[in-house]
Design a protein around this motif. Structure first.
Motif, PDB file in Angstrom:
ATOM      1  N   LEU A  29     -29.722  13.207 -83.580  1.00  7.12           N
ATOM      2  CA  LEU A  29     -30.620  12.366 -84.276  1.00  7.12           C
ATOM      3  C   LEU A  29     -30.723  12.987 -85.556  1.00  7.12           C
ATOM      4  O   LEU A  29     -30.314  11.827 -86.798  1.00  7.12           O
ATOM      5  N   ARG A  30     -31.138  13.951 -85.460  1.00  4.79           N
ATOM      6  CA  ARG A  30     -31.648  14.859 -86.775  1.00  4.79           C
ATOM      7  C   ARG A  30     -30.511  15.187 -87.578  1.00  4.79           C
ATOM      8  O   ARG A  30     -29.913  14.841 -88.807  1.00  4.79           O
ATOM      9  N   LEU A  31     -29.651  16.078 -86.991  1.00  2.00           N
ATOM     10  CA  LEU A  31     -28.056  15.431 -86.952  1.00  2.00           C
ATOM     11  C   LEU A  31     -27.664  14.814 -87.753  1.00  2.00           C
ATOM     12  O   LEU A  31     -26.724  15.187 -89.072  1.00  2.00           O
TER      13      LEU A  31
ATOM     14  N   SER B  95     -28.199  22.496 -87.611  1.00  3.39           N
ATOM     15  CA  SER B  95     -27.921  21.935 -86.415  1.00  3.39           C
ATOM     16  C   SER B  95     -27.421  21.848 -85.624  1.00  3.39           C
ATOM     17  O   SER B  95     -26.764  21.624 -84.456  1.00  3.39           O
ATOM     18  N   LEU B  96     -26.320  22.016 -86.478  1.00  3.40           N
ATOM     19  CA  LEU B  96     -25.345  21.809 -84.932  1.00  3.40           C
ATOM     20  C   LEU B  96     -25.033  22.840 -84.185  1.00  3.40           C
ATOM     21  O   LEU B  96     -24.305  22.467 -83.480  1.00  3.40           O
ATOM     22  N   VAL B  97     -25.565  23.879 -85.012  1.00  4.17           N
ATOM     23  CA  VAL B  97     -25.836  25.503 -83.857  1.00  4.17           C
ATOM     24  C   VAL B  97     -26.853  24.669 -82.762  1.00  4.17           C
ATOM     25  O   VAL B  97     -26.646  24.847 -81.051  1.00  4.17           O
ATOM     26  N   VAL B  98     -28.043  24.438 -83.387  1.00  2.31           N
ATOM     27  CA  VAL B  98     -28.440  23.473 -81.879  1.00  2.31           C
ATOM     28  C   VAL B  98     -27.969  22.907 -81.310  1.00  2.31           C
ATOM     29  O   VAL B  98     -28.708  22.548 -79.622  1.00  2.31           O
ATOM     30  N   VAL B  99     -27.650  21.790 -81.491  1.00  2.00           N
ATOM     31  CA  VAL B  99     -27.156  20.979 -80.484  1.00  2.00           C
ATOM     32  C   VAL B  99     -26.650  21.419 -79.758  1.00  2.00           C
ATOM     33  O   VAL B  99     -26.443  21.005 -78.391  1.00  2.00           O
ATOM     34  N   ALA B 100     -25.177  22.500 -80.204  1.00  2.00           N
ATOM     35  CA  ALA B 100     -24.348  23.158 -79.567  1.00  2.00           C
ATOM     36  C   ALA B 100     -24.931  23.844 -77.591  1.00  2.00           C
ATOM     37  O   ALA B 100     -24.705  23.667 -77.076  1.00  2.00           O
TER      38      ALA B 100
ATOM     39  N   LEU C 232     -32.055  16.854 -72.124  1.00  5.90           N
ATOM     40  CA  LEU C 232     -31.504  15.720 -72.613  1.00  5.90           C
ATOM     41  C   LEU C 232     -32.082  14.601 -73.191  1.00  5.90           C
ATOM     42  O   LEU C 232     -31.736  14.465 -74.827  1.00  5.90           O
ATOM     43  N   VAL C 233     -33.724  14.873 -73.815  1.00  5.52           N
ATOM     44  CA  VAL C 233     -34.766  14.287 -74.602  1.00  5.52           C
ATOM     45  C   VAL C 233     -34.173  15.370 -75.918  1.00  5.52           C
ATOM     46  O   VAL C 233     -33.968  15.050 -77.174  1.00  5.52           O
ATOM     47  N   TRP C 234     -34.273  17.476 -75.805  1.00  5.06           N
ATOM     48  CA  TRP C 234     -34.163  17.457 -76.388  1.00  5.06           C
ATOM     49  C   TRP C 234     -32.787  17.681 -77.284  1.00  5.06           C
ATOM     50  O   TRP C 234     -32.458  17.280 -78.592  1.00  5.06           O
ATOM     51  N   LEU C 235     -31.508  17.194 -76.745  1.00  5.64           N
ATOM     52  CA  LEU C 235     -30.569  17.133 -76.702  1.00  5.64           C
ATOM     53  C   LEU C 235     -30.004  15.864 -77.722  1.00  5.64           C
ATOM     54  O   LEU C 235     -29.632  16.052 -78.510  1.00  5.64           O
ATOM     55  N   TYR C 236     -30.665  15.023 -76.938  1.00  5.01           N
ATOM     56  CA  TYR C 236     -30.865  13.708 -78.522  1.00  5.01           C
ATOM     57  C   TYR C 236     -31.541  13.443 -79.467  1.00  5.01           C
ATOM     58  O   TYR C 236     -31.286  12.881 -80.901  1.00  5.01           O
TER      59      TYR C 236
ATOM     60  N   SER D 226     -29.413  20.318 -96.383  1.00  4.45           N
ATOM     61  CA  SER D 226     -28.014  20.828 -97.672  1.00  4.45           C
ATOM     62  C   SER D 226     -26.892  21.375 -96.366  1.00  4.45           C
ATOM     63  O   SER D 226     -27.373  21.320 -94.919  1.00  4.45           O
ATOM     64  N   LEU D 227     -25.909  22.108 -96.759  1.00  2.04           N
ATOM     65  CA  LEU D 227     -24.767  22.230 -96.057  1.00  2.04           C
ATOM     66  C   LEU D 227     -25.277  23.948 -94.423  1.00  2.04           C
ATOM     67  O   LEU D 227     -25.443  23.357 -93.464  1.00  2.04           O
ATOM     68  N   PHE D 228     -26.289  24.366 -95.379  1.00  2.14           N
ATOM     69  CA  PHE D 228     -27.148  25.638 -94.468  1.00  2.14           C
ATOM     70  C   PHE D 228     -27.682  24.640 -93.393  1.00  2.14           C
ATOM     71  O   PHE D 228     -27.924  24.694 -91.228  1.00  2.14           O
TER      72      PHE D 228
END
Length: 257
Positions: A247-249, A197-202, A239-243, A190-192
């Motif tokens: 990947l999820r996003l 995920s975008l927030v988490v990546v940031a 870095l592992v968390w970011l990757y 979903s868009l939410f």
């Protein structure tokens, strides 16, 4: 000298205070930490290749689910083993020269199997995720070195709070899932969910700024030489968390096509 606190639990302020005693004949340097980070990445990549090839070897003769079941013991063992070794490293940084490479092996086994499963579903996704992870890393490094983003007190507290909030949300989601609750709003497409995920990546990316700052201050404080391994370990955790989050996003975005 008081060191800047990082939101990465592996690079907390108390670690250097705990291990720094007296005058050191050999001290931590940024160059040494970079070299050890590179070595850990090579170890992780080698271990990831093992489960990656194992997955596709099984997939050649069956379904993605069947291939996943073949690498599942390695993936689960890598995930659990990586967590256990990470905890040992956090509480015993003096032995990071041993535990940090072991952590890289376990995480490599985990990421190799996980990445292969995503790659079968969405061909080309893994290379994009790897490229984006390195791209984000170098952008954050440039911003840090140029002074574009500074690890001020307010910035630090904001990232620490956001990281803790994400961890709490994931924990609550996991517990809720055990009781059959629908958590698709976080893990669906979903868009939410994509926005989350975008927030988490940031937030994961901004954690790199705190990690760079912590390693720099550790070098300036002349921490013991073995802390280079510990600094490399902490950076690899981020870095592992970011990757994984990238990947999820990407998988969420691809599933909407």
């Amino acid at each position: 000298m008081n060191l800047t606190k990082s939101s990465n639990p592996a690079l907390s302020n108390s670690v250097f205070n705990k291990v720094q005693t007296g005058v050191q004949t050999e001290v931590m340097t940024i160059e040494g930490t970079v070299n050890k980070t590179g070595l850990m990445f090579l170890i992780l990549a080698f271990a990831a290749t093992f489960t990656w090839r194992k997955f596709f070897g099984a997939y050649e003769f069956g379904s993605p689910e069947g291939a996943f079941s073949v690498v599942a013991p390695w993936l689960i063992g890598g995930g659990i083993g990586g967590f256990v070794v990470a905890m040992i490293t956090v509480f015993s940084p003096r032995y990071a020269n041993i535990t940090a490479p072991v952590y890289a092996v376990f995480e490599g086994l985990f990421l190799g199997g996980l990445s292969a499963f995503f790659e079968v579903q969405y061909p080309g996704m893994v290379m994009r995720a790897v490229a984006l992870t390195f791209g984000v890393f170098f952008i954050m490094l440039f911003l840090f070195r140029s002074g574009g983003i500074r690890a001020t007190g307010k910035f630090r507290m904001a990232i620490i709070g956001a990281t803790g909030g994400i961890a709490l949300i994931y924990f609550i989601s996991f517990i809720a899932g055990l009781f059959g609750a629908n958590t698709g709003f976080l893990h669906g497409n979903s868009l939410f969910s994509i926005g989350f995920s975008l927030v988490v990546v940031a937030i994961a990316a901004l954690n790199l700024i705190l990690d760079f700052d912590f390693i720099q201050r550790g070098s300036e404080a002349r921490a013991p030489k073995f802390m280079e391994w510990y600094g490399a370990f902490g950076l690899m955790v981020t870095l592992v968390w970011l990757y994984i989050e990238i990947l999820r996003l990407l998988s969420k975005l691809a599933s909407r096509d």
